[in-house]
Write an enzyme that holds these catalytic residues in place. Structure first.
Site, short mmCIF file in Angstrom:
data_model
loop_
_atom_site.label_atom_id
_atom_site.label_comp_id
_atom_site.label_asym_id
_atom_site.label_seq_id
_atom_site.Cartn_x
_atom_site.Cartn_y
_atom_site.Cartn_z
N THR A 107 11.73 -5.40 -15.14
CA THR A 107 10.46 -5.00 -14.53
C THR A 107 10.08 -3.57 -14.89
O THR A 107 10.96 -2.72 -15.12
CB THR A 107 10.58 -5.11 -12.99
OG1 THR A 107 9.48 -4.43 -12.39
CG2 THR A 107 11.84 -4.44 -12.47
N TYR A 121 14.83 -2.69 -5.49
CA TYR A 121 14.46 -3.77 -6.41
C TYR A 121 14.56 -3.29 -7.87
O TYR A 121 15.25 -3.91 -8.69
CB TYR A 121 13.03 -4.25 -6.10
CG TYR A 121 12.44 -5.11 -7.18
CD1 TYR A 121 12.98 -6.35 -7.48
CD2 TYR A 121 11.34 -4.67 -7.93
CE1 TYR A 121 12.46 -7.14 -8.48
CE2 TYR A 121 10.81 -5.46 -8.93
CZ TYR A 121 11.37 -6.69 -9.21
OH TYR A 121 10.85 -7.47 -10.22
C1 UD1 Z 1 4.25 -5.33 -9.50
C2 UD1 Z 1 5.57 -6.04 -9.46
C3 UD1 Z 1 6.69 -5.13 -9.87
C4 UD1 Z 1 6.38 -4.45 -11.18
C5 UD1 Z 1 5.04 -3.78 -11.14
C6 UD1 Z 1 4.75 -3.28 -12.53
C7 UD1 Z 1 6.24 -7.77 -7.89
C8 UD1 Z 1 6.54 -8.12 -6.46
N1 UD1 Z 1 5.83 -6.54 -8.12
O1 UD1 Z 1 4.24 -4.36 -8.44
O2 UD1 Z 1 7.85 -5.87 -10.03
O3 UD1 Z 1 7.34 -3.45 -11.41
O4 UD1 Z 1 4.06 -4.74 -10.76
O5 UD1 Z 1 3.50 -2.68 -12.64
O6 UD1 Z 1 6.33 -8.58 -8.80
N2 UD1 Z 1 -2.75 -3.49 -3.65
C9 UD1 Z 1 -3.75 -3.29 -2.72
N3 UD1 Z 1 -3.92 -4.23 -1.74
C10 UD1 Z 1 -3.13 -5.34 -1.66
C11 UD1 Z 1 -2.10 -5.55 -2.63
C12 UD1 Z 1 -1.94 -4.59 -3.60
O7 UD1 Z 1 -4.48 -2.28 -2.76
O8 UD1 Z 1 -3.31 -6.15 -0.74
C13 UD1 Z 1 -2.59 -2.49 -4.74
C14 UD1 Z 1 -1.24 -1.81 -4.76
O9 UD1 Z 1 -1.21 -0.72 -3.91
C15 UD1 Z 1 -1.13 -1.46 -6.25
C16 UD1 Z 1 -1.86 -2.62 -6.95
O10 UD1 Z 1 -2.70 -3.19 -5.96
O11 UD1 Z 1 -1.85 -0.27 -6.54
C17 UD1 Z 1 -0.91 -3.68 -7.47
O12 UD1 Z 1 -0.02 -4.06 -6.44
P1 UD1 Z 1 0.91 -5.37 -6.55
O13 UD1 Z 1 0.11 -6.52 -7.05
O14 UD1 Z 1 1.60 -5.52 -5.25
O15 UD1 Z 1 1.95 -5.02 -7.70
P2 UD1 Z 1 2.89 -3.73 -7.89
O16 UD1 Z 1 3.24 -3.12 -6.59
O17 UD1 Z 1 2.24 -2.86 -8.92
#
Ligand code: UD1
Length: 339
Positions: A123, A150
């Protein structure tokens, strides 16, 4: 070849299994404990072509060894893992056991049974909170410094794999460091996007999954975690990659390892989108409105994570086909609508 896929009933593993069943003649064995993987997904895969399925946990050393021996496995693609970052902070031992210890166990079995090729899902979380980034994103030589259990459990697994390959010359590996994987099976029926498999993991925390659940109406609203980052619109920027393109990279890795040396590859498109851009795209492609609130930053979220993908493109001839945020959102939505 005789290929073992661990976690083949899960999100990324099932997309790799699908492509292998559709496009190759390799014998496929899937191992999954079905803790988060889906039995329904396995049924869908069975409708493509037959494969062997064994429901066990990877900590069952003797049984895993038996499976490798009985099926004469020469290649392992290892997905089975725990993947929720906040959970890893609350329950680190679960992550070190399920990820690092189980991977070590699997490798012990692999070495004992002369497995030649090992493909591992790591990752971008191994890079931690990157600073001083160049415009082209993070390349594989960037310092690894995970900021949560993780990421550390995956980095430790990487090290186990690398050290094993140094000691056992016949054991070769490809390690993929995934950026943000999203979307679902690109499959058209009568011109309509109709994914057969997708992300079934309950309580998923991923942005695109959550936005698609809002668009379908399964969730009333969602939140943007922070709009005060040092990014163009203040929200977090990520490199979103379609799961079928990522699956294709794994298929390429199988052939790559026949001739080429072990290596680590970033898997991403090298282009970043902000949280606001992703939500807007989901609304546009689905023509659905939903409520989006502002919320404080989520612990441990870096501002920007974009891959430098020069290495995977040049060394593995990886040519992504679905480099289109709208298509990623459309396929995630179509899947969510169907389940
Ligand atoms: C994901 C991966 C991680 C990897 C990373 C690489 C998983 C569980 N996570 O994490 O393994 O290292 O990509 O880039 O597979 N967000 C919101 N609202 C929400 C959900 C998310 O604002 O309801 C934002 C988060 O704060 C972040 C972005 O969206 O800025 C992406 O979040 P998310 O989809 O959870 O992925 P990562 O945390 O980046």
């Amino acid at each position: 070849m005789n290929i073992l896929i661990t976690g083949g009933a899960g999100y990324i593993g099932s997309h790799v299994a699908k492509q292998l069943l559709e496009t190759s003649k390799h014998n496929i064995t899937i191992l999954d404990n079905l803790s988060t993987g889906s039995a329904k997904t396995l049924d869908t895969l069975k409708s493509i072509r037959a494969f062997k399925f064994v429901q066990i946990d990877l900590n069952a050393f003797d049984t895993v060894c038996e499976v490798l021996k009985e099926n004469n496995i020469d290649t392992i693609i290892h997905f089975a893992a725990s993947i929720v970052v906040p959970e890893s902070v609350e329950n680190p031992l679960k992550y070190y056991m399920n990820n690092t210890v189980n991977t070590t166990n699997l490798i012990r079995c692999a070495v004992a049974n002369d497995v030649k090729r090992f493909i591992f899902s790591s990752t971008a979380a191994v890079y931690g909170e990157p600073v001083n980034l160049s415009e082209t994103g993070i390349d594989e030589s960037y310092e690894t410094s995970p900021i949560n259990p993780y990421g550390m459990s995956k980095l430790m697994s990487e090290r186990v794999i690398q050290d094993t390959a140094l000691a056992y010359k016949d054991f070769k590996y490809v390690i993929f460091r995934y950026f943000n994987v999203a979307g679902a099976d690109i499959n058209y029926i009568d011109g309509k996007l109709t994914p057969r498999i997708g992300q079934s993991f309950p309580n998923a925390t991923h942005l695109i999954k959550i936005a698609s659940e809002c668009a379908v109406g399964k969730r009333e609203k969602m939140a943007i975690f922070g709009d005060d980052f040092n990014t163009p619109d203040g929200t977090g920027v990520r490199d979103y990659l379609h799961v079928d393109d990522l699956a294709d990279a794994h298929i390429k890795a199988i052939d790559y390892l026949v001739e080429d040396d072990s290596d680590i590859f970033n898997a991403g498109y090298g282009k970043g989108y902000s949280v606001k851009e992703v939500i807007e795209t989901m609304k546009n492609v689905t023509c659905k409105e939903f409520q989006v609130d502002m919320a404080p930053r989520r612990a441990g979220d870096p501002a920007t994570l974009i891959s430098d993908n020069c290495k995977i493109k040049s060394k593995m001839n990886w040519t992504p086909k679905y480099e289109d945020l709208a298509l990623i959102c459309e396929s995630a939505y179509a899947w969510e609508e169907s389940v």
